[in-house]
Structure formats: C-alpha cells, structure tokens
Design a protein around this motif. Structure first.
Motif, PDB file in Angstrom:
ATOM      1  N   PHE A 128       0.859  -1.280   0.076  1.00  0.00           N
ATOM      2  CA  PHE A 128       0.024  -0.076  -0.013  1.00  0.00           C
ATOM      3  C   PHE A 128       0.815   1.363  -0.006  1.00  0.00           C
ATOM      4  O   PHE A 128       0.577   2.185  -0.457  1.00  0.00           O
ATOM      5  CB  PHE A 128      -1.132   0.056   1.296  1.00  0.00           C
ATOM      6  CG  PHE A 128      -2.164  -0.547   0.569  1.00  0.00           C
ATOM      7  CD1 PHE A 128      -3.269  -0.199   0.129  1.00  0.00           C
ATOM      8  CD2 PHE A 128      -2.264  -2.149   1.310  1.00  0.00           C
ATOM      9  CE1 PHE A 128      -4.343  -0.587  -0.293  1.00  0.00           C
ATOM     10  CE2 PHE A 128      -3.514  -2.653   0.871  1.00  0.00           C
ATOM     11  CZ  PHE A 128      -4.729  -2.084   0.158  1.00  0.00           C
ATOM     12  N   PHE A 129       1.981   1.233   0.667  1.00  0.00           N
ATOM     13  CA  PHE A 129       2.881   2.382   0.782  1.00  0.00           C
ATOM     14  C   PHE A 129       3.563   2.715  -0.866  1.00  0.00           C
ATOM     15  O   PHE A 129       3.376   3.643  -1.379  1.00  0.00           O
ATOM     16  CB  PHE A 129       4.027   2.059   1.603  1.00  0.00           C
ATOM     17  CG  PHE A 129       5.013   3.346   1.773  1.00  0.00           C
ATOM     18  CD1 PHE A 129       4.872   4.522   2.068  1.00  0.00           C
ATOM     19  CD2 PHE A 129       6.207   2.981   0.887  1.00  0.00           C
ATOM     20  CE1 PHE A 129       5.887   5.476   2.334  1.00  0.00           C
ATOM     21  CE2 PHE A 129       7.224   4.096   1.014  1.00  0.00           C
ATOM     22  CZ  PHE A 129       7.046   5.322   1.789  1.00  0.00           C
ATOM     23  N   LEU A 130       3.771   1.509  -1.315  1.00  0.00           N
ATOM     24  CA  LEU A 130       4.213   1.849  -2.742  1.00  0.00           C
ATOM     25  C   LEU A 130       3.176   1.950  -3.754  1.00  0.00           C
ATOM     26  O   LEU A 130       3.459   2.873  -4.585  1.00  0.00           O
ATOM     27  CB  LEU A 130       4.730   0.410  -3.218  1.00  0.00           C
ATOM     28  CG  LEU A 130       6.060  -0.205  -2.811  1.00  0.00           C
ATOM     29  CD1 LEU A 130       6.695  -1.410  -3.293  1.00  0.00           C
ATOM     30  CD2 LEU A 130       7.368   0.940  -3.327  1.00  0.00           C
ATOM     31  N   LEU A 131       2.126   1.832  -3.422  1.00  0.00           N
ATOM     32  CA  LEU A 131       0.970   2.071  -4.416  1.00  0.00           C
ATOM     33  C   LEU A 131       0.772   3.724  -4.127  1.00  0.00           C
ATOM     34  O   LEU A 131       0.443   4.502  -4.966  1.00  0.00           O
ATOM     35  CB  LEU A 131      -0.383   1.441  -4.082  1.00  0.00           C
ATOM     36  CG  LEU A 131      -0.399   0.094  -4.684  1.00  0.00           C
ATOM     37  CD1 LEU A 131      -1.603  -0.941  -3.927  1.00  0.00           C
ATOM     38  CD2 LEU A 131      -0.472   0.087  -6.113  1.00  0.00           C
ATOM     39  N   GLY A 132       0.723   4.170  -2.910  1.00  0.00           N
ATOM     40  CA  GLY A 132       0.645   5.500  -2.708  1.00  0.00           C
ATOM     41  C   GLY A 132       1.850   6.339  -3.356  1.00  0.00           C
ATOM     42  O   GLY A 132       1.631   7.363  -3.768  1.00  0.00           O
TER      43      GLY A 132
END
Length: 153
Positions: A128-132
C-alpha cells in the motif's frame, strides 16, 4: 488501465476501515490479495506509460534507505523461521524437545505461523505504501486520492 487501478486503490482505501479493519485477523488475507492485484495493475500501468515510470524511478532514490531497512526486517523474519541458524539459537520452548530434532526444525521463532502472518501484514503495508508512491507522483491523482480519503472519513 491507470485510471481503473487508481480508482480501485482509492476504493480500497475508502472501504478498508469498515469491514476490513486491521483489528480483525480474517481481514488481512483478502487485503493482501487486493494489494497484490493492485500492485500488478500499477506495474502494468507503469509499463504502458513511460512518463509515469520515469517519475516513479525518480521517487525510488528517496526510498532507498527505508527500502533497505524494510528488506533487513523481512530478511530477519525469514531467517527466524528458516532453520538456517545454529542449533544454539533455537528457542527452548519448541516441539524439538518432544519430537526430537529430526522432526522439528531448530528455528529462532517460537510460532512459525505468527511470523508468517507478520510477514504477510508487513508486505501488505509495504504494498500500500508503494501504491501510494506510484499514484502520489501525479498531482491530479494525489488530489483525487486525498479527496476520496476525506470523503470516506
């Protein structure tokens, strides 16, 4: 492809606190599957749009230290459950004392399942951090995600 993945990411962020709250054990597995599918969609979107990929690569240099620290933590978790460590490091509370060392591996972790669950949760958060990072690199997309989060809150 980019718009669809962005919409699904925003929808997941908006819906995540309701039934998929992180305080429920059953919610992490579907959330991990969704984050993996969204990462695949984002990777396909980056492959199709070279300008977005260039922006993402520029942001990756700032994430080198946190990425190395996360890799170190993930690596330590894998070492704990692998059985690659010396026998003197093994936990004293294990099945090896009852079953014998040939049937139970000498691992540092007491509960292998808990370590695997922790790995899944950490990798889900990293996804989710990478998607952000991927979707936050464009101002328009970041504003849309922020609006979705504010509306959901």
């Amino acid at each position: 492809m980019h718009r669809l993945t962005l919409f699904l990411f925003g929808l997941t962020l908006a819906v995540m606190p309701a039934p998929l709250a992180s305080n429920r054990d059953w919610a992490w597995s579907p959330l991990a599957a969704v984050s993996g599918l969204l990462l695949l969609g984002a990777a396909a979107s980056l492959a199709l749009h070279p300008d977005s990929a260039r922006r993402f690569r520029a942001n990756l240099t700032a994430l080198l230290v946190p990425g190395l620290l996360a890799a170190l933590g993930l690596g330590w978790a894998v070492v704990q459950i692998s059985g690659w460590t010396p026998e003197s490091w093994a936990t004293s509370i294990s099945a090896a004392s009852v079953l014998g060392p040939e049937f139970a591996p000498h691992t540092i972790a007491f509960d292998r399942e808990a370590v695997l669950t922790g790995l899944m949760r950490l990798l889900t958060n990293i996804a989710f951090f990478l998607l952000g990072v991927i979707f936050g690199s464009r101002a328009r997309d970041a504003r849309g995600l922020l609006a979705g989060i504010v509306i959901a809150a």
